[in-house]
Design a protein around this motif. Sequence first.
Motif, PDB file in Angstrom:
ATOM      1  N   VAL A 104     -81.855   2.209 104.894  1.00 54.74           N
ATOM      2  CA  VAL A 104     -81.661   2.093 106.132  1.00 54.74           C
ATOM      3  C   VAL A 104     -83.280   2.221 106.525  1.00 54.74           C
ATOM      4  O   VAL A 104     -84.336   3.454 106.304  1.00 54.74           O
ATOM      5  CB  VAL A 104     -81.463   3.497 107.049  1.00 54.74           C
TER       6      VAL A 104
ATOM      7  N   MET B 172     -67.343   0.570 111.106  1.00 55.29           N
ATOM      8  CA  MET B 172     -68.412   2.055 111.114  1.00 55.29           C
ATOM      9  C   MET B 172     -68.053   2.849 111.776  1.00 55.29           C
ATOM     10  O   MET B 172     -67.843   2.952 113.121  1.00 55.29           O
ATOM     11  CB  MET B 172     -69.282   0.615 111.047  1.00 55.29           C
TER      12      MET B 172
ATOM     13  N   ILE C 173     -70.256   6.768 113.003  1.00 54.17           N
ATOM     14  CA  ILE C 173     -71.290   7.428 112.805  1.00 54.17           C
ATOM     15  C   ILE C 173     -71.099   9.243 113.564  1.00 54.17           C
ATOM     16  O   ILE C 173     -70.683   8.707 115.024  1.00 54.17           O
ATOM     17  CB  ILE C 173     -72.968   7.373 113.905  1.00 54.17           C
TER      18      ILE C 173
ATOM     19  N   ARG D 207     -75.064   4.435 104.600  1.00 56.86           N
ATOM     20  CA  ARG D 207     -76.325   4.095 105.179  1.00 56.86           C
ATOM     21  C   ARG D 207     -77.457   4.913 105.123  1.00 56.86           C
ATOM     22  O   ARG D 207     -77.033   5.713 105.900  1.00 56.86           O
ATOM     23  CB  ARG D 207     -76.035   3.019 106.749  1.00 56.86           C
ATOM     24  N   ILE D 208     -78.335   4.954 104.281  1.00 57.64           N
ATOM     25  CA  ILE D 208     -79.082   6.326 103.655  1.00 57.64           C
ATOM     26  C   ILE D 208     -80.202   5.951 103.821  1.00 57.64           C
ATOM     27  O   ILE D 208     -81.189   4.695 103.745  1.00 57.64           O
ATOM     28  CB  ILE D 208     -78.783   5.989 102.522  1.00 57.64           C
TER      29      ILE D 208
ATOM     30  N   ARG E 221     -89.130   9.431 109.349  1.00 58.42           N
ATOM     31  CA  ARG E 221     -89.595   8.701 109.753  1.00 58.42           C
ATOM     32  C   ARG E 221     -90.414   8.740 110.868  1.00 58.42           C
ATOM     33  O   ARG E 221     -91.182   9.803 111.256  1.00 58.42           O
ATOM     34  CB  ARG E 221     -88.547   7.709 110.764  1.00 58.42           C
TER      35      ARG E 221
END
Length: 229
Positions: A32, A161, A163, A217-218, A226
């Motif tokens: 990611v 998917m 989160i 998703r890393i 970030r």
Amino acid sequence: MLSEQLKAVNCAIRQAAEHADRDPTDITLVAVSKRHDSDKIRLAYQCGQRDFGENYLAEALDKQTILSDLDIVWHFIGHVQSNKTRKIAENFAWVHTVDSLKVARRLSAQRPADMAPLNICLQVNIDNETSKSGLPPDQDQLLDLAAQVTTLPHLCLRGLMCIPAPKPQAEQNGASFKHLQELSAHLQKHGIVMDTLSMGMSDDLPTAVAHGATIVRIGTAIFGQRQSI
Ligand SMILES: *Cc1c(COP(=O)(O)O)cnc(C)c1O
């Protein structure tokens, strides 16, 4: 260093797979790269990484232009606004965050016919958070939507998917991952063909693999913190 961090993440996936008695090659790492610049993506690519995930369309399109010489598999993992579906349908191989029939229909209609079908996952709001998008974790509603999505010509429904809600300890996400796995099993039992569970991020990768993740998703564990906008 990025190359070492990437290697460590691949190693963690292998270990988690062995621990769960799973074949490590059944798990795909999506790196990611949101809010990291294209040089870092190029570097990761040179280390063998092929799948990259982006959340913000304009940022992703810029990077795709800069990196057009590379054979990258691009995954869209951000919230899909319905006025942005065309560019997403034209420029990605996967969309992990489909959460309505309306968005699915638009993506299918706007997927260029000369491209392979767009791989999609239905995003499930697994912990029922008001702040999060995604479909309610309701098995009947999901089955109904999945059945309709499979009739769309230019999409390939690959799976679910999620989160999970933030928890004090990452292992506590196990219950959420298990729930997504159960929802997936329910759909499959009712004839929906899928092979993907997209779940697990930097903090909870082993827990996700233990519960059947096929795509993790890393971001941070590979690229570091970030940049803020
Ligand atoms: C940012 C993001 C990730 C990566 O999170 P990290 O904690 O940095 O690994 C994964 N999935 C989605 C949907 C994201 O937005």
